[in-house]
Design an enzyme around this catalytic site. Structure first.
Site, PDB file in Angstrom:
ATOM      1  N   ILE A 135      23.969  82.296  30.179  1.00  0.00           N
ATOM      2  CA  ILE A 135      24.451  81.591  28.993  1.00  0.00           C
ATOM      3  C   ILE A 135      24.483  82.614  27.863  1.00  0.00           C
ATOM      4  CG2 ILE A 135      24.041  79.708  27.367  1.00  0.00           C
ATOM      5  CD1 ILE A 135      22.460  78.258  29.413  1.00  0.00           C
ATOM      6  N   ASP A 136      25.494  82.538  27.007  1.00  0.00           N
ATOM      7  CA  ASP A 136      25.568  83.449  25.861  1.00  0.00           C
ATOM      8  C   ASP A 136      24.280  83.397  25.045  1.00  0.00           C
ATOM      9  OD1 ASP A 136      28.166  83.946  26.602  1.00  0.00           O
ATOM     10  OD2 ASP A 136      29.051  82.626  25.086  1.00  0.00           O
ATOM     11  N   LYS A 137      23.959  84.482  24.404  1.00  0.00           N
ATOM     12  CA  LYS A 137      22.766  84.573  23.561  1.00  0.00           C
ATOM     13  C   LYS A 137      22.720  83.428  22.546  1.00  0.00           C
ATOM     14  CE  LYS A 137      20.542  87.566  20.117  1.00  0.00           C
ATOM     15  NZ  LYS A 137      20.578  88.888  19.432  1.00  0.00           N
TER      16      LYS A 137
END
Length: 322
Positions: A135-137
């Site tokens: 998952i993106d930061k």
């Protein structure tokens, strides 16, 4: 070094393609093992996945060990949604990077896992212990971790055949005109290497978006998103391509206001999969984080939203667009 696996080549093929089929995992994961020096052909370490194999050759894979002592000390904690001997399901906080990379200086989710002595798969290489998907930061929400290589291989196969996936919640502006599917190729933005973009020679990407609730002033909207592919920043890029932006996502067009939304209002809400050992269908829910919940309570009809995001019925909001 961790466990070693030996294979005898049964047909002529590229190394990376052959291992991907034999181990039932993605080419990206195989490439990571090869580049890190964990693969030998006839006793010699190889660093390129494109070499041609010959029938009868021996491939040796040395899976790296998890070295707890090398992990950075994380300054955060992570909610555990579910755990057994094969998988760990987490609710990742916004602002936490999933795995180490040359550009990442702060502690990551992998550091958190190592410091807590969680048993992890190693098939994705030394930097991505246990990581099946990411998952993106800036994004919060549900994420599954493989605790052994057998579980990792099973979950990777489910990603490929679409029997494992996630549903997202996002708060956007302006609202969607209607439920829609965006199918546009995504690649690195040629003008800004930090960003991704819709580009002609990009990788295939498809996202479904469904309307859920309008804000009281009708300027913002809570929507659901369903991924058919898993490209970097996919939801954010596809929304930008149709002139919509997630609140807080300044990288993809959101203009900051005086109320200072401090992060991207994108949340991985539901994860569905088959248990890698038993084959049982499972569904996990990551409750909305406090900041998104408070924003919705203040600007939307919260009771109406609760009726529409019931986890057991969430799939139905995509009936008209899937």
């Amino acid at each position: 070094m961790g466990k070693t696996e030996k294979l005898t080549v049964r047909k002529q093929e590229r190394l990376d393609k052959y291992l991907s089929a034999e181990l039932k995992t993605t080419r990206n994961q195989i490439e990571a093992l090869i580049k890190s020096g964990y693969v030998k052909v006839n006793g010699k370490t190889v660093k390129k996945g494109g070499i041609k194999l010959k029938v009868g050759e021996t491939i040796e894979i040395e899976y790296p060990e998890v070295r707890k002592s090398e992990a950075k000390e994380p300054g955060f904690d992570v909610e555990i949604i579910y755990e057994d001997e094969d998988i760990l399901v987490l609710n990742k906080p916004s602002g936490v990077t999933v795995h180490p990379a040359p550009s990442v200086k702060e502690p990551t989710l992998v550091d958190w896992l190592k410091k807590r002595g969680v048993s992890l798969s190693t098939i994705s290489g030394e930097e991505r212990h246990g990581i099946v998907h990411r998952i993106d930061k800036e994004t919060s929400g549900v994420l599954v971790i493989a605790k052994n290589d057998s579980a990792h291989l099973s979950l990777s196969k489910q990603l490929q055949d679409k029997s494992m996936g996630r549903y997202y919640l996002a708060i956007i502006e302006p609202p969607l005109k209607e439920d829609t599917v965006v199918e546009k190729p995504i690649g690195r933005n040629p003008k800004n290497r930090i960003k991704m973009a819709v580009v002609p020679n990009g990788r295939e990407a498809k996202t479904a978006f469904a309307k859920i609730a309008l804000s009281k002033d009708q300027k913002t909207e809570l929507i659901g998103a369903k991924l058919f592919t898993g490209r970097t920043h996919q939801i954010r890029v596809h929304l930008n391509a149709i002139g919509r932006h997630i609140l807080g996502d300044c990288l993809y067009g959101f203009k900051s206001r005086s109320d200072k939304i401090k992060r991207v209002f994108l949340h991985a809400y539901i994860l569905y999969l088959r248990h890698p050992k038993t084959g049982t269908k499972m569904r996990f829910v990551a409750p909305l984080p406090d900041d998104m919940r408070e924003f919705l309570k203040k600007r939307f009809d919260w009771e109406s939203i609760n009726e529409k995001i019931v986890p057991e019925q969430f799939d139905t909001i995509f009936d008209s667009v899937s």
